[in-house]
Design an enzyme around this catalytic site. Structure first.
Site, PDB file in Angstrom:
ATOM      1  CB  ILE A   1       4.096  -7.778   1.396  1.00  0.00           C
ATOM      2  CG1 ILE A   1       3.274  -7.393   0.744  1.00  0.00           C
ATOM      3  CG2 ILE A   1       3.340  -9.201   1.570  1.00  0.00           C
ATOM      4  CD1 ILE A   1       3.452  -7.396  -0.697  1.00  0.00           C
TER       5      ILE A   1
ATOM      6  CG  ASP B   1       2.668 -12.930  -0.708  1.00  0.00           C
ATOM      7  OD1 ASP B   1       1.549 -12.186  -0.568  1.00  0.00           O
ATOM      8  OD2 ASP B   1       3.014 -13.237  -1.470  1.00  0.00           O
ATOM      9  CB  ILE B   2      -2.784 -11.477   1.393  1.00  0.00           C
ATOM     10  CG1 ILE B   2      -4.125 -11.668   2.001  1.00  0.00           C
ATOM     11  CG2 ILE B   2      -3.117 -10.977   0.256  1.00  0.00           C
ATOM     12  CD1 ILE B   2      -4.870 -12.598   3.159  1.00  0.00           C
TER      13      ILE B   2
ATOM     14  CE1 TYR C   1      -8.387  -1.971  -5.984  1.00  0.00           C
ATOM     15  CE2 TYR C   1      -9.377  -0.158  -7.013  1.00  0.00           C
ATOM     16  CZ  TYR C   1      -9.561  -0.802  -6.109  1.00  0.00           C
ATOM     17  OH  TYR C   1      -9.182   0.219  -4.570  1.00  0.00           O
TER      18      TYR C   1
HETATM   19  P1  NAD Z   1      -2.849   1.216  -0.425  1.00  0.00           P
HETATM   20  O1  NAD Z   1      -2.253   0.423  -1.638  1.00  0.00           O
HETATM   21  O2  NAD Z   1      -2.246   2.420   0.289  1.00  0.00           O
HETATM   22  O3  NAD Z   1      -2.678  -0.241   0.328  1.00  0.00           O
HETATM   23  C1  NAD Z   1      -2.457  -1.614  -0.002  1.00  0.00           C
HETATM   24  C2  NAD Z   1      -1.509  -2.483   1.013  1.00  0.00           C
HETATM   25  O4  NAD Z   1      -1.323  -3.774   0.272  1.00  0.00           O
HETATM   26  C3  NAD Z   1      -0.388  -2.107   0.190  1.00  0.00           C
HETATM   27  O5  NAD Z   1       0.449  -1.911   1.942  1.00  0.00           O
HETATM   28  C4  NAD Z   1       0.404  -3.170  -0.137  1.00  0.00           C
HETATM   29  O6  NAD Z   1       1.592  -3.493   0.194  1.00  0.00           O
HETATM   30  C5  NAD Z   1      -0.694  -4.411   1.062  1.00  0.00           C
HETATM   31  N1  NAD Z   1      -0.406  -5.285  -0.042  1.00  0.00           N
HETATM   32  C6  NAD Z   1      -0.128  -5.321  -1.983  1.00  0.00           C
HETATM   33  N2  NAD Z   1       0.058  -7.076  -1.703  1.00  0.00           N
HETATM   34  C7  NAD Z   1      -0.298  -8.016  -0.039  1.00  0.00           C
HETATM   35  C8  NAD Z   1      -0.027  -8.824   0.109  1.00  0.00           C
HETATM   36  N3  NAD Z   1       0.348  -9.983  -1.738  1.00  0.00           N
HETATM   37  N4  NAD Z   1       0.001  -9.686   0.700  1.00  0.00           N
HETATM   38  C9  NAD Z   1       0.155  -8.630   1.807  1.00  0.00           C
HETATM   39  N5  NAD Z   1       0.056  -7.382   1.375  1.00  0.00           N
HETATM   40  C10 NAD Z   1       0.019  -7.189   0.149  1.00  0.00           C
HETATM   41  O7  NAD Z   1      -3.832   1.122  -0.770  1.00  0.00           O
HETATM   42  P2  NAD Z   1      -5.356   1.830   0.628  1.00  0.00           P
HETATM   43  O8  NAD Z   1      -5.354   3.143  -0.337  1.00  0.00           O
HETATM   44  O9  NAD Z   1      -4.474   1.812   1.615  1.00  0.00           O
HETATM   45  O10 NAD Z   1      -6.324   0.697   0.161  1.00  0.00           O
HETATM   46  C11 NAD Z   1      -6.523   0.050   1.064  1.00  0.00           C
HETATM   47  C12 NAD Z   1      -7.773  -0.636   0.834  1.00  0.00           C
HETATM   48  O11 NAD Z   1      -8.657  -0.578   0.590  1.00  0.00           O
HETATM   49  C13 NAD Z   1      -7.568  -1.362  -0.508  1.00  0.00           C
HETATM   50  O12 NAD Z   1      -8.277  -2.750  -0.674  1.00  0.00           O
HETATM   51  C14 NAD Z   1      -8.315  -0.472  -1.580  1.00  0.00           C
HETATM   52  O13 NAD Z   1      -8.998  -1.344  -2.698  1.00  0.00           O
HETATM   53  C15 NAD Z   1      -9.647  -0.479  -1.182  1.00  0.00           C
HETATM   54  N6  NAD Z   1      -9.861   1.254  -1.263  1.00  0.00           N
HETATM   55  C16 NAD Z   1      -9.244   2.091  -1.709  1.00  0.00           C
HETATM   56  C17 NAD Z   1      -9.726   3.794  -1.569  1.00  0.00           C
HETATM   57  C18 NAD Z   1      -8.752   4.893  -1.553  1.00  0.00           C
HETATM   58  O14 NAD Z   1      -8.790   5.551  -1.888  1.00  0.00           O
HETATM   59  N7  NAD Z   1      -7.296   4.548  -1.255  1.00  0.00           N
HETATM   60  C19 NAD Z   1     -11.106   3.802  -2.411  1.00  0.00           C
HETATM   61  C20 NAD Z   1     -11.071   3.128  -2.594  1.00  0.00           C
HETATM   62  C21 NAD Z   1     -11.091   1.118  -1.977  1.00  0.00           C
HETATM   63  C1  AKB Z   2      -8.348   3.936  -6.611  1.00  0.00           C
HETATM   64  O1  AKB Z   2      -7.627   4.993  -7.279  1.00  0.00           O
HETATM   65  O2  AKB Z   2      -7.378   2.799  -7.276  1.00  0.00           O
HETATM   66  C2  AKB Z   2      -8.654   3.868  -5.155  1.00  0.00           C
HETATM   67  C3  AKB Z   2     -10.424   3.608  -5.928  1.00  0.00           C
HETATM   68  C4  AKB Z   2     -11.026   4.547  -5.560  1.00  0.00           C
HETATM   69  O3  AKB Z   2     -10.628   2.650  -5.208  1.00  0.00           O
HETATM   70  N1  AKB Z   2      -8.403   5.225  -4.512  1.00  0.00           N
END
Ligand code: NAD
Ligand code: AKB
Length: 296
Positions: free
Chosen positions: A36, A50-51, A140
């Protein structure tokens, strides 16, 4: 059958990098980015999705003959606390729409990223094992812990091929994190260069597990390409490589930029971090799918 991939949340911190890597492997036109949020760089083919719009999701999947979904879209730990019910809705109902497409056989494989946020104050914090008590403190973490259970249920009950890892904090130079608790570990490098000073929202001795982006991407793709029969975990695999504190990163940056300064101003994210693990035991992922990080 040709692999055709759809990525949700593709313009986020991990999606930006994962999309590029998958396009190198499977070809540009076979990897469809959706989000989005607009991309900050070129990211074609891209479709706004939008998911929560499950009708549109199904339409895209059927029209483009998608075989696999990497479901990254989510609201992360810190942002999630501002709107708990929205976070629950986005993080769980998005997953249900995707698992249902897999249950109907319309897609063949799903990737669901979980997180160290599923751990909580009842979880052993050092070398946290694969099967430990989960009592997450954030919405979360609650949504991801529930998501893990639903993945396991859809696998066991309906044979859905869903694969998942619990990422630690992901650090990398290619993209900027937002809305998370581990974000400081990327921001600090940017601020060191831009302003020579960083105000850290975690306390100096807060130790958290982290993973370097190239390892996160390789581990994800390795899991998705693994022989499904070898996967003993269909809720979510622990992954790990390193752990450190804000003070330790600060000291290491200071070796390169001696004038760099830091101020510690812990906010609500400190309590979140304090409820998570300090280090992780990822031996099950190593045994089952040959996971091994290249970076410490
Ligand atoms: P991020 O927040 O950078 O990206 C998430 C994306 O989801 C964003 O671009 C946002 O626009 C999109 N989004 C939010 N609501 C939405 C909706 N309703 N429809 C469609 N898109 C939507 O997160 P990230 O760090 O890239 O993380 C990606 C995945 O990995 C997530 O599921 C997160 O829980 C998981 N994760 C990330 C980390 C980390 O350190 N980055 C750690 C653990 C888990
Ligand atoms: C957050 O801090 O929320 C993420 C994660 C560890 O899931 N980077």
């Amino acid at each position: 059958m040709e692999t055709r991939i759809l990525i949700t949340g593709a313009n986020g911190q991990i999606g930006t990098v994962l999309t590029n890597r998958l396009r190198e492997i499977y070809g540009k036109s076979s990897v469809i980015a959706t989000d989005i949020k607009e991309s900050e760089s070129e990211n074609e083919p891209f479709i706004f999705l939008d998911i929560l719009n499950k009708v549109r999701l199904r339409e895209i999947v059927e029209d483009l003959k998608i075989t696999e979904i990497y479901h990254l879209a989510a609201i992360l730990s810190a942002s999630g606390e501002w709107n708990p019910k929205k976070t629950w809705n986005v993080n769980l109902n998005g997953l249900f729409s995707i698992l249902d497409l897999a249950k109907e056989g319309i897609i063949k494989r799903v990737f669901f990223p979980s997180t160290i946020a599923v751990f909580g104050n009842t979880t052993p914090q050092i070398n946290t094992g694969q099967d430990v008590p989960l009592l997450p403190e954030t919405v979360y973490g609650m949504s991801k812990a529930a998501g893990e259970l639903w993945c396991n249920y859809y696998n066991k009950r309906y044979g859905v091929d869903v694969r998942s890892v619990r990422y630690p904090g992901i650090i990398g130079y290619q993209s900027i994190p937002s809305g998370g608790t581990t974000d400081y570990a990327v921001e600090i490098y940017h601020e060191a260069i831009k302003n020579g000073v960083y105000e850290c929202f975690l306390a100096e001795h807060t130790r958290l597990p982290m993973l370097y982006m190239p390892d996160a991407i390789d581990g994800t793709i390795k899991l998705m390409q693994a022989d499904g029969d070898k996967l003993s975990v269909r809720y979510s695999y622990n992954l790990a490589s390193m752990n450190f504190t804000p003070k330790e990163i600060f000291e290491s940056i200071k070796q390169i930029i001696p004038e760099f300064q830091i101020n510690y101003k812990p906010d609500f994210r400190q309590d979140i971090a304090a409820s998570w693990s300090e280090s992780i035991d990822d031996s099950r992922a190593r045994e089952d799918c040959g996971w091994k990080p290249d970076y410490d």
